[in-house]
Structure formats: structure tokens, C-alpha cells
Design an enzyme around this catalytic site. Structure first.
Site, PDB file in Angstrom:
ATOM      1  N   SER A  42       0.823  -1.218   0.000  1.00 23.24           N
ATOM      2  CA  SER A  42       0.000   0.000   0.000  1.00 23.24           C
ATOM      3  C   SER A  42       0.854   1.263   0.000  1.00 23.24           C
ATOM      4  O   SER A  42       2.026   1.248   0.374  1.00 23.24           O
ATOM      5  CB  SER A  42      -0.917   0.024   1.218  1.00 23.24           C
ATOM      6  OG  SER A  42      -1.703  -1.127   1.259  1.00 23.24           O
TER       7      SER A  42
HETATM    8  N1  SAH Z   1      -0.210  -5.422   3.994  1.00 26.10           N
HETATM    9  C1  SAH Z   1       0.528  -5.678   2.803  1.00 26.10           C
HETATM   10  C2  SAH Z   1      -0.211  -5.280   1.551  1.00 26.10           C
HETATM   11  C3  SAH Z   1      -1.161  -6.275   1.242  1.00 26.10           C
HETATM   12  S1  SAH Z   1      -1.983  -6.334  -0.285  1.00 26.10           S
HETATM   13  C4  SAH Z   1       1.886  -5.042   2.808  1.00 26.10           C
HETATM   14  O1  SAH Z   1       2.200  -4.297   3.740  1.00 26.10           O
HETATM   15  O2  SAH Z   1       2.643  -5.319   1.876  1.00 26.10           O
HETATM   16  C5  SAH Z   1      -3.275  -7.411   0.249  1.00 26.10           C
HETATM   17  C6  SAH Z   1      -2.831  -8.805   0.559  1.00 26.10           C
HETATM   18  O3  SAH Z   1      -3.959  -9.498   1.039  1.00 26.10           O
HETATM   19  C7  SAH Z   1      -2.354  -9.576  -0.666  1.00 26.10           C
HETATM   20  O4  SAH Z   1      -1.079 -10.085  -0.455  1.00 26.10           O
HETATM   21  C8  SAH Z   1      -3.398 -10.677  -0.808  1.00 26.10           C
HETATM   22  O5  SAH Z   1      -2.867 -11.885  -1.298  1.00 26.10           O
HETATM   23  C9  SAH Z   1      -3.868 -10.829   0.633  1.00 26.10           C
HETATM   24  N2  SAH Z   1      -5.181 -11.493   0.778  1.00 26.10           N
HETATM   25  C10 SAH Z   1      -6.260 -11.416  -0.042  1.00 26.10           C
HETATM   26  N3  SAH Z   1      -7.260 -12.151   0.460  1.00 26.10           N
HETATM   27  C11 SAH Z   1      -6.807 -12.700   1.621  1.00 26.10           C
HETATM   28  C12 SAH Z   1      -7.378 -13.558   2.591  1.00 26.10           C
HETATM   29  N4  SAH Z   1      -8.635 -14.025   2.480  1.00 26.10           N
HETATM   30  N5  SAH Z   1      -6.624 -13.913   3.655  1.00 26.10           N
HETATM   31  C13 SAH Z   1      -5.359 -13.468   3.784  1.00 26.10           C
HETATM   32  N6  SAH Z   1      -4.747 -12.669   2.899  1.00 26.10           N
HETATM   33  C14 SAH Z   1      -5.479 -12.276   1.824  1.00 26.10           C
END
Ligand code: SAH
Length: 257
Positions: A107
Site C-alpha cells: 500500500s
Molecule cells: N499489507 C501488505 C499489503 C497487502 S496487499 C503489505 O504491507 O505489503 C493485500 C494482501 O492481502 C495480498 O497479499 C493478498 O494476497 C492478501 N489477501 C487477499 N485475500 C486474503 C485472505 N482471504 N486472507 C489473507 N490474505 C489475503
């Protein structure tokens, strides 16, 4: 003999030496040592200034004109360049999201700072993150909380983030691969929960795993449509209230739920 009470005439210096207080010299020395040890510290400091500018501009909408100084300090410390793929490293300290592989993104720094600020994490807190991604948000939380639990659904991303967090010595972070919709019951209840992927609704298991008095920050809405960052608060008697903070754009929360 003539005794004079007048002071001796001053010795003329051709170039007067500037007066620099010892504390200033010590600080300059400390900064140059820190800069030598961490050459990207100035870029990170600029990123923090940019976050403050954006926070002030978005304050009327978000309700947070200035973010918690503790959050800003951590944003100035976590090496974001360590959390992005090599080709993205040159952009690591720009205030924008970046691709991290598998169609996912780290993000925008302002959004990470705002979400962390809204969580109001205290030093003894146990927090849960859904969507480990690169591990960056977990590292930021590790600078503020006692324990951080983070869940990622894409196995290679989760493993990579976990290895990275270990290598960078974020010892209070525990990771697992799984569907974060269901939370992590074993370590519940949590003082704060952050979801970093957009859900169609607030997952009831996460509300259950939030402590009374706890706070959850979660983007809600459909992909390609308007999503809103929500602050969900659970009061002492278990009543849940929700406040819309900002329109946002996140990757979707996936899974079979
Ligand atoms: N917090 C992260 C950014 C995440 S982007 C950072 O600091 O880099 C959102 C993430 O959520 C992605 O990696 C995606 O694969 C994950 N995601 C999507 N659905 C999910 C679920 N049901 N459970 C866990 N992770 C999930």
C-alpha cells in the site's frame, strides 16, 4: 609605574571562528554516522514529510489532520526498500503503492500510516493483520505493539514475507498462510485488527476476535467500485459501531467464504 585595570587589548584574529555549541556538533556527528549506516534515512525522512502533508490535506475527510507522532517515527524507521522487489527499490520512498508480485501491491505509505494511526496501538497490545503481502505493514505494527499476528492467503508471498521479517529481526511478528477471513482464533482476542484487502462486508469472525474496546480498520466495497476505509469499534459492552473514513482502492479479499 602605572598600573592599568583595563583589560589587555584583544588579539586580533583574521578569521573569527564561528561559535558552534557542543550539542550541535554531537548531533551532526550522530546524524552523519546514522546516514553512513543507513544511506536511505534522508529519503525516508522526506517520505514522512510527504505523509504529513497528505494527512493535513486529507484531514477534513479522514478526521486525522496530523497522525500520531509514534506512528510517524516508525514510518521513518522501517526500511520500505527491503519489502519491495529489486526493480521497485528506486521508488520505495515515494508515496505510492508498488507491485510486489502475484498481482498484489504494497500500500501507499500514507495509507499504511493512516490505518496504523486509526488502530491506536499501545505498547502492550496484541494485533492481527489480514493480508501480509510484503510484510511491510506488519513491520510497522511491530514497532508499536507487543505481538503481531499476520495471515496471507498466497503461499509464496506469505513465506517470502515471513523469511524477510525474520532476516530483518522483527521477532514479535508471527505469520501464517491461510484465509484471514476466519482470523487467527488461537491468539484472540486482539486489541486491534487491520485488514489490508477489500472485503464485501466486515467478516463476523474478526468482530468476534476483537477485544471489547478494540478497533478494526478495514476497506469494504467491491473491486472496481468505491471502497471505503472503515473504522469498526467494539465498545466495552460488545456493541459494534462503524465509521467511514476515506474512499480507497485495495486488492480484493479473496477466499471461499
Ligand atoms: N499489507 C501488505 C499489503 C497487502 S496487499 C503489505 O504491507 O505489503 C493485500 C494482501 O492481502 C495480498 O497479499 C493478498 O494476497 C492478501 N489477501 C487477499 N485475500 C486474503 C485472505 N482471504 N486472507 C489473507 N490474505 C489475503
Amino acid at each position: 609605574m602605572t598600573l592599568s585595570t583595563l583589560p589587555a587589548p584583544p588579539v586580533k584574529q583574521s578569521t573569527p571562528l564561528p561559535y558552534i555549541p557542543i550539542a550541535t556538533l554531537a548531533l551532526a556527528l550522530l546524524c552523519s554516522t546514522a546516514a553512513a549506516a543507513d544511506p536511505l534515512a534522508p529519503q525516508r525522512a522526506d517520505m514522512v514529510k510527504e505523509i504529513a502533508t497528505v494527512a493535513a490535506a486529507a484531514g477534513a475527510q479522514s478526521g486525522r489532520h496530523a497522525l500520531d507522532p509514534r506512528v510517524m517515527a516508525v514510518m521513518g524507521q522501517v526500511p520500505r526498500h527491503e519489502f519491495v522487489p529489486d526493480p521497485q527499490k528506486v521508488y520505495a520512498y515515494e508515496n505510492r503503492p508498488l507491485p510486489i508480485g502475484h498481482g498484489q501491491t504494497i500500500s501507499q505509505p500514507y495509507i499504511v500510516a493512516l490505518m496504523t494511526d486509526l488502530m491506536m496501538v499501545k505498547p502492550g497490545d496484541t494485533v492481527l493483520e489480514i493480508g501480509t503481502g510484503s510484510g511491510y505493514q506488519a513491520a510497522v505494527l511491530a514497532g508499536l505493539a507487543r505481538a503481531v499476528y499476520t495471515i496471507e492467503i498466497i503461499e509464496p508471498l506469505g513465506r517470502q514475507a515471513c523469511d524477510r521479517l525474520k532476516r530483518l529481526a522483527y521477532r514479535q511478528v508471527a505469520c501464517k498462510v491461510g484465509d484471514g477471513y476466519y482470523g487467527w482464533d488461537e491468539h484472540a482476542p486482539y486489541d486491534a485488527i487491520v485488514v489490508t484487502a477489500a472485503a464485501s462486508h466486515v467478516p463476523p469472525p474478526l468482530i468476534r476476535q476483537l477485544k471489547p474496546g478494540g478497533r478494526m480498520v478495514i476497506p469494504v466495497g467491491a473491486q472496481f467500485l468505491t471502497q471505503y476505509l472503515l473504522l469498526v469499534e467494539k465498545s466495552g459492552d460488545g456493541t459494534v459501531s462503524t465509521r467511514q473514513i476515506l474512499p480507497v482502492r485495495f486488492v480484493p479479499l479473496v477466499g471461499k467464504h
